[in-house]
Design a protein around this motif. Structure first.
Motif, mmCIF file in Angstrom:
data_model
loop_
_atom_site.group_PDB
_atom_site.id
_atom_site.type_symbol
_atom_site.label_atom_id
_atom_site.label_comp_id
_atom_site.label_asym_id
_atom_site.label_seq_id
_atom_site.Cartn_x
_atom_site.Cartn_y
_atom_site.Cartn_z
ATOM 1 N N SER A 170 -71.163 76.508 13.185
ATOM 2 C CA SER A 170 -70.123 76.498 12.564
ATOM 3 C C SER A 170 -69.718 75.335 11.671
ATOM 4 O O SER A 170 -69.186 75.289 10.701
ATOM 5 C CB SER A 170 -68.992 76.231 13.879
ATOM 6 N N THR A 171 -70.566 74.172 11.995
ATOM 7 C CA THR A 171 -70.434 72.952 11.358
ATOM 8 C C THR A 171 -71.215 73.040 10.031
ATOM 9 O O THR A 171 -70.756 72.715 8.867
ATOM 10 C CB THR A 171 -71.002 71.703 11.994
ATOM 11 N N LEU A 172 -72.285 73.939 10.050
ATOM 12 C CA LEU A 172 -73.208 74.083 8.737
ATOM 13 C C LEU A 172 -72.336 75.005 7.938
ATOM 14 O O LEU A 172 -72.313 74.777 6.731
ATOM 15 C CB LEU A 172 -74.429 74.802 9.312
ATOM 16 N N LYS A 173 -71.828 76.140 8.619
ATOM 17 C CA LYS A 173 -70.875 76.780 7.727
ATOM 18 C C LYS A 173 -69.666 76.018 7.228
ATOM 19 O O LYS A 173 -69.202 76.317 5.856
ATOM 20 C CB LYS A 173 -70.198 77.939 8.795
ATOM 21 N N TRP A 174 -69.257 75.360 7.664
ATOM 22 C CA TRP A 174 -68.036 74.459 7.118
ATOM 23 C C TRP A 174 -68.676 73.632 6.051
ATOM 24 O O TRP A 174 -68.046 73.329 5.026
ATOM 25 C CB TRP A 174 -67.498 73.480 8.295
ATOM 26 N N TYR A 175 -69.773 72.804 6.346
ATOM 27 C CA TYR A 175 -70.469 72.157 5.306
ATOM 28 C C TYR A 175 -70.781 72.687 3.944
ATOM 29 O O TYR A 175 -70.395 72.225 2.918
ATOM 30 C CB TYR A 175 -71.717 71.402 5.835
ATOM 31 N N ASN A 176 -71.242 73.978 4.214
ATOM 32 C CA ASN A 176 -71.741 74.989 2.995
ATOM 33 C C ASN A 176 -70.323 75.279 2.262
ATOM 34 O O ASN A 176 -70.585 75.561 0.941
ATOM 35 C CB ASN A 176 -72.426 75.962 3.339
ATOM 36 N N MET A 177 -69.375 75.691 3.217
ATOM 37 C CA MET A 177 -68.155 76.243 2.374
ATOM 38 C C MET A 177 -67.843 75.005 1.407
ATOM 39 O O MET A 177 -66.765 75.307 0.217
ATOM 40 C CB MET A 177 -67.038 76.418 3.387
ATOM 41 N N LEU A 178 -67.598 73.839 1.795
ATOM 42 C CA LEU A 178 -67.152 72.733 1.166
ATOM 43 C C LEU A 178 -67.924 72.315 -0.112
ATOM 44 O O LEU A 178 -67.307 72.220 -1.178
ATOM 45 C CB LEU A 178 -66.983 71.276 2.033
ATOM 46 N N GLN A 179 -69.031 72.395 0.099
ATOM 47 C CA GLN A 179 -70.219 72.368 -1.161
ATOM 48 C C GLN A 179 -69.771 73.726 -2.159
ATOM 49 O O GLN A 179 -69.710 73.180 -3.390
ATOM 50 C CB GLN A 179 -71.537 72.277 -0.694
ATOM 51 N N ASP A 180 -69.561 74.675 -1.731
ATOM 52 C CA ASP A 180 -69.266 75.791 -2.847
ATOM 53 C C ASP A 180 -68.107 75.460 -3.562
ATOM 54 O O ASP A 180 -67.986 75.801 -4.667
ATOM 55 C CB ASP A 180 -69.182 76.963 -1.918
ATOM 56 N N GLN A 181 -67.067 75.199 -2.790
ATOM 57 C CA GLN A 181 -65.499 74.719 -3.252
ATOM 58 C C GLN A 181 -65.531 73.761 -4.327
ATOM 59 O O GLN A 181 -65.042 73.637 -5.516
ATOM 60 C CB GLN A 181 -64.775 74.491 -2.049
ATOM 61 N N ALA A 182 -66.579 72.561 -3.895
ATOM 62 C CA ALA A 182 -66.672 71.464 -5.132
ATOM 63 C C ALA A 182 -67.150 72.061 -6.168
ATOM 64 O O ALA A 182 -67.096 71.535 -7.352
ATOM 65 C CB ALA A 182 -67.642 70.420 -4.206
ATOM 66 N N SER A 183 -68.366 72.797 -5.998
ATOM 67 C CA SER A 183 -68.933 73.412 -7.099
ATOM 68 C C SER A 183 -68.290 74.375 -7.888
ATOM 69 O O SER A 183 -68.291 74.388 -9.176
ATOM 70 C CB SER A 183 -70.508 74.156 -6.626
ATOM 71 N N GLN A 184 -67.422 75.137 -7.433
ATOM 72 C CA GLN A 184 -66.507 76.044 -7.843
ATOM 73 C C GLN A 184 -65.476 75.161 -8.939
ATOM 74 O O GLN A 184 -65.159 75.449 -10.152
ATOM 75 C CB GLN A 184 -65.870 76.913 -7.189
#
Length: 324
Positions: free
Chosen positions: A67-81
């Motif tokens: 769940s933490t890894l999913k949250w981490y990846n989601m935030l990185q995707d949002q920053a990239s977008q």
């Protein structure tokens, strides 16, 4: 005439020799870089293998949970977008747009850089400037009036640069001046509450520069190894590295417990105490890293217990830890 020809021939030969030497030096530099990279990869594999074997014996995790890894990846995707959303403004060639970009960046970052040693009215002024800028209202910066509405990508650009600056203040200002964590965190928390996207970008920037704030130990990426800076094939010294990580963890701990004191809002904290407990539980359940784990645990807990430097409620996180 013969003398002139000989001189020209000598110059050509010297130029060829210089070029050959430069090529050899470049090849040697590239070879050293590849050797360093291979060495780092091997060290990382050995460390991961050792940690995994030890973790099996002791029951400790060697990485973030799903769940933490999913949250981490989601935030990185949002920053990239977000970064992609202001690509046109970022790469602008014409003078007028480039000037606007610089003015917007100054308007976003200057108030944050002024927070470290202020409180009261000046702190409120810095907060209000940031809030107005994010609300598409005109603000005055360096004697010039600017607004995110002046460019279709202005708001995305300002949001990204503002979040980036908050984290940089942790990396630099808080690292050298621990008490600065509290006023910076108070403003960050208040802006986060009014503009949730800024909070997500702050976390994304923080996690990228300081993966221990997740906590997560990602694989080696271009330019960084678990938060270490790598420049010209040289890995950052341990003292410098620990100081930067300390500053960012202190800022994160302060954000978790701080509320913007000059507001009548009584809603939930945008990133409150539950995140502090989550981080503490996960870092304690992960395989400790030499120097790093002990340092960030100390920084996190000490920040949670320190008296704040601005008029705000007492530390919710610190008191909760020691009531348990």
């Amino acid at each position: 005439m013969r003398s002139l020809v000989r001189n020209l021939q000598d110059e050509v030969a010297q130029a060829a020799e210089r070029k050959k030497k430069e090529q050899e030096e470049e090849e040697e530099k590239k070879k050293r870089h590849e050797e360093l990279k291979a060495q780092q990869e091997e060290q990382k594999k050995n460390a991961a293998r050792s940690a995994k074997e030890k973790a099996k014996k002791e029951g400790l995790q060697t990485g973030a949970d799903e769940s933490t890894l999913k949250w981490y990846n989601m935030l990185q995707d949002q920053a990239s977008q977000c970064a992609q959303a202001f690509d046109e403004l970022s790469k602008a060639k014409d003078t007028q747009t480039k000037k606007l970009k610089m003015e917007l960046q100054k308007a976003a970052t200057t108030p944050v850089s002024q927070i470290a040693n202020i409180s009261g009215a000046p702190l409120r002024e810095a907060f209000e400037k940031i809030d107005k800028l994010l609300s598409n209202h005109p603000v005055t910066s360096a004697g010039k009036t600017v607004s995110t509405s002046h460019h279709p990508q202005g708001l995305e650009f300002v949001s990204y640069k503002l979040a980036e600056k908050f984290v940089k203040q942790g990396e630099e200002e808080v690292a050298s001046n621990h008490s600065a964590a509290f006023p910076i965190a108070a403003v960050a928390s208040g802006i986060w509450e009014l503009h949730p996207k800024i909070g997500e970008l702050i976390l994304a920037h923080l996690h990228k520069k300081c993966p221990y704030a997740v906590p997560h130990y990602p694989p080696m990426e271009s330019g960084t190894i678990l938060g270490y800076r790598v420049e010209d094939s040289k890995v950052e010294g341990q003292d410098s590295f620990l100081k930067r990580m300390s500053g960012m963890i202190r800022l994160y701990a302060a954000i978790i417990q701080m509320r913007w004191p000059y507001t009548g809002k009584q809603g939930p904290h945008p990133h409150g105490l539950n995140h502090g407990w989550r981080w503490l539980a996960q870092i304690l359940n992960m395989e400790p890293l030499a120097d790093i784990t002990a340092t960030i645990l100390f920084d996190f807990l000490e920040t949670s217990l320190r008296t704040k430097q601005i008029p705000a409620p007492k530390s919710e996180l610190g008191s909760a830890f020691f009531r348990s």
